[in-house]
Write an enzyme that holds these catalytic residues in place. Sequence first.
Site, PDB file in Angstrom:
ATOM      1  N   ASP A   1       0.533 -11.394   5.537  1.00 20.26           N
ATOM      2  CA  ASP A   1      -0.879 -11.431   5.911  1.00 20.26           C
ATOM      3  C   ASP A   1      -1.123 -10.684   7.218  1.00 20.26           C
ATOM      4  O   ASP A   1      -1.622 -11.242   8.191  1.00 20.26           O
ATOM      5  CB  ASP A   1      -1.351 -12.890   5.995  1.00 20.26           C
ATOM      6  CG  ASP A   1      -1.077 -13.655   4.709  1.00 20.26           C
ATOM      7  OD1 ASP A   1      -1.988 -13.761   3.879  1.00 20.26           O
ATOM      8  OD2 ASP A   1       0.067 -14.114   4.535  1.00 20.26           O
TER       9      ASP A   1
ATOM     10  N   ASP B   1      -0.778  -9.660   1.111  1.00 22.67           N
ATOM     11  CA  ASP B   1      -1.972  -9.355   1.894  1.00 22.67           C
ATOM     12  C   ASP B   1      -1.578  -8.346   2.963  1.00 22.67           C
ATOM     13  O   ASP B   1      -1.660  -8.578   4.166  1.00 22.67           O
ATOM     14  CB  ASP B   1      -2.605 -10.611   2.490  1.00 22.67           C
ATOM     15  CG  ASP B   1      -3.512 -11.319   1.481  1.00 22.67           C
ATOM     16  OD1 ASP B   1      -3.624 -10.841   0.336  1.00 22.67           O
ATOM     17  OD2 ASP B   1      -4.107 -12.351   1.836  1.00 22.67           O
TER      18      ASP B   1
ATOM     19  N   TYR C   1      -5.984  -5.609   4.852  1.00 22.87           N
ATOM     20  CA  TYR C   1      -7.272  -6.329   4.834  1.00 22.87           C
ATOM     21  C   TYR C   1      -8.424  -5.348   4.995  1.00 22.87           C
ATOM     22  O   TYR C   1      -8.244  -4.248   5.503  1.00 22.87           O
ATOM     23  CB  TYR C   1      -7.316  -7.338   5.992  1.00 22.87           C
ATOM     24  CG  TYR C   1      -6.493  -8.567   5.739  1.00 22.87           C
ATOM     25  CD1 TYR C   1      -6.995  -9.622   4.981  1.00 22.87           C
ATOM     26  CD2 TYR C   1      -5.207  -8.666   6.242  1.00 22.87           C
ATOM     27  CE1 TYR C   1      -6.235 -10.753   4.755  1.00 22.87           C
ATOM     28  CE2 TYR C   1      -4.441  -9.794   6.013  1.00 22.87           C
ATOM     29  CZ  TYR C   1      -4.962 -10.839   5.264  1.00 22.87           C
ATOM     30  OH  TYR C   1      -4.212 -11.959   5.033  1.00 22.87           O
TER      31      TYR C   1
ATOM     32  N   ASN D   1      -3.701 -11.463  -2.776  1.00 27.11           N
ATOM     33  CA  ASN D   1      -5.023 -11.422  -3.388  1.00 27.11           C
ATOM     34  C   ASN D   1      -5.928 -10.380  -2.736  1.00 27.11           C
ATOM     35  O   ASN D   1      -6.727  -9.717  -3.403  1.00 27.11           O
ATOM     36  CB  ASN D   1      -5.682 -12.798  -3.356  1.00 27.11           C
ATOM     37  CG  ASN D   1      -5.695 -13.434  -1.983  1.00 27.11           C
ATOM     38  OD1 ASN D   1      -4.647 -13.687  -1.387  1.00 27.11           O
ATOM     39  ND2 ASN D   1      -6.885 -13.710  -1.455  1.00 27.11           N
TER      40      ASN D   1
ATOM     41  N   HIS E   1       3.252 -14.415  -2.923  1.00 27.75           N
ATOM     42  CA  HIS E   1       2.218 -14.443  -1.893  1.00 27.75           C
ATOM     43  C   HIS E   1       1.628 -15.842  -1.733  1.00 27.75           C
ATOM     44  O   HIS E   1       1.486 -16.341  -0.621  1.00 27.75           O
ATOM     45  CB  HIS E   1       1.089 -13.463  -2.229  1.00 27.75           C
ATOM     46  CG  HIS E   1      -0.058 -13.565  -1.267  1.00 27.75           C
ATOM     47  ND1 HIS E   1       0.064 -13.258   0.073  1.00 27.75           N
ATOM     48  CD2 HIS E   1      -1.350 -13.989  -1.431  1.00 27.75           C
ATOM     49  CE1 HIS E   1      -1.096 -13.466   0.685  1.00 27.75           C
ATOM     50  NE2 HIS E   1      -1.968 -13.910  -0.199  1.00 27.75           N
TER      51      HIS E   1
ATOM     52  N   HIS F   1      -5.479 -23.096   2.487  1.00 27.08           N
ATOM     53  CA  HIS F   1      -5.466 -22.903   1.037  1.00 27.08           C
ATOM     54  C   HIS F   1      -4.822 -24.066   0.292  1.00 27.08           C
ATOM     55  O   HIS F   1      -5.103 -24.278  -0.897  1.00 27.08           O
ATOM     56  CB  HIS F   1      -4.745 -21.601   0.684  1.00 27.08           C
ATOM     57  CG  HIS F   1      -5.502 -20.372   1.082  1.00 27.08           C
ATOM     58  ND1 HIS F   1      -6.728 -20.038   0.549  1.00 27.08           N
ATOM     59  CD2 HIS F   1      -5.212 -19.397   1.979  1.00 27.08           C
ATOM     60  CE1 HIS F   1      -7.153 -18.907   1.091  1.00 27.08           C
ATOM     61  NE2 HIS F   1      -6.250 -18.499   1.964  1.00 27.08           N
TER      62      HIS F   1
ATOM     63  N   ASP G   1      -1.466 -18.684   3.348  1.00 34.94           N
ATOM     64  CA  ASP G   1      -1.983 -19.439   4.480  1.00 34.94           C
ATOM     65  C   ASP G   1      -1.480 -18.789   5.762  1.00 34.94           C
ATOM     66  O   ASP G   1      -0.281 -18.493   5.892  1.00 34.94           O
ATOM     67  CB  ASP G   1      -1.559 -20.907   4.402  1.00 34.94           C
ATOM     68  CG  ASP G   1      -2.648 -21.774   3.784  1.00 34.94           C
ATOM     69  OD1 ASP G   1      -3.833 -21.394   3.881  1.00 34.94           O
ATOM     70  OD2 ASP G   1      -2.331 -22.840   3.220  1.00 34.94           O
ATOM     71  N   HIS G   2      -2.396 -18.620   6.714  1.00 36.98           N
ATOM     72  CA  HIS G   2      -2.089 -17.855   7.930  1.00 36.98           C
ATOM     73  C   HIS G   2      -1.463 -18.771   8.977  1.00 36.98           C
ATOM     74  O   HIS G   2      -2.060 -19.096  10.003  1.00 36.98           O
ATOM     75  CB  HIS G   2      -3.362 -17.195   8.460  1.00 36.98           C
ATOM     76  CG  HIS G   2      -3.971 -16.227   7.500  1.00 36.98           C
ATOM     77  ND1 HIS G   2      -5.132 -15.526   7.769  1.00 36.98           N
ATOM     78  CD2 HIS G   2      -3.569 -15.830   6.263  1.00 36.98           C
ATOM     79  CE1 HIS G   2      -5.414 -14.748   6.740  1.00 36.98           C
ATOM     80  NE2 HIS G   2      -4.490 -14.917   5.814  1.00 36.98           N
TER      81      HIS G   2
END
Length: 339
Positions: free
Chosen positions: A51, A84, A87, A122, A216, A225, A252-253
């Site tokens: 991410d 991810d 972005y 995603n 992911h 999430h 999840d970040h």
Amino acid sequence: MARRGSSAAMAAGALLAQLMMLLCAPAAAELPRLQHPAKNDGSLSLLVVGDWGRKGTYNQSRVADQMGEVGDQFNIDFVISTGDNFYEDGLTGTDDPAFEQSFTDIYTAKSLQKPWYLVLGNHDYRGDALAQLSPVLQKIDSRFICMRSFIVNAEIVDFFFVDTTPFQLKYWTHPKDDHYDWRGVAPRKKYINNLLKDLDEAMKKSTAAWKIAVGHHTMRSVSDHGDTEELLQLLLPVLQDNGVDFYINGHDHCLEHISSRDSPIQYFTSGGGSKAWRGVFEPNEDKLEFFYDGQGFMSLQLDHNKAEFVFYDVNGNVLYQYTRTANHLQPSGGYVSEK
């Protein structure tokens, strides 16, 4: 734009890229398989980040700097990205400048000039997903090795990279204002059934000391999430039936370690590559070992008998360590939660 890193590393990446193209023929029934040798002593060292692709913003550059320091310390063999990668909506094509702005220009440390094995997230599917899978990107930066689902055999360990985005039904039925690039994936049910079958067959053939799945989406998570029900219902049984040791993800970040209460499998989230600090904490049924609601990354060192995981924050501080041996679970460290 100037290339960075040693010619040997770039040549290795180019060789792997060529192998990838050979193995990705549409008629192939088995998952693409890449070979990555362990060190001479049989060990393996790598970093995991997810991410991240925000052109250096949201502390992406700071995380990258610390990855370079830890990568040098451990003489890493490669890097895993849990998706991810770009972005907010993936890449617009193979000529999108965001590729270099978010990847080549950011991960410049000498230690990071190794192959990067990447899955799609995603957000990647919201752009031109085929662009990230294209060999054209390896001509720009040969480190970048991205496929939907594939295997990296590193002698002591088999990494099973899984394309998890198609599993989430809401992306198909309720995409809201987002567009998902389902070329090569639709119809969903057939794609998932074939993927699960291929994974099961590959895992059953594996003779590696360790089996690690990488995707992911979260399997278990206490952050924004949360758990991904489709993965728990469809993918988890395949992992459990085949003795997979660890499932590593992003989405999840944050940074997390969760232990399964009904199997030996351990869940690791490394999704702190850039924007983070969601401020969400929702416990689930499994055992939370560690949670950090912030930016950072993970290292993993393996030999035949031992796997050592370490989480680092944006300043390179060690937040948590976990060691698993063939017969013992030995967590060390503590619970950390920041909002």
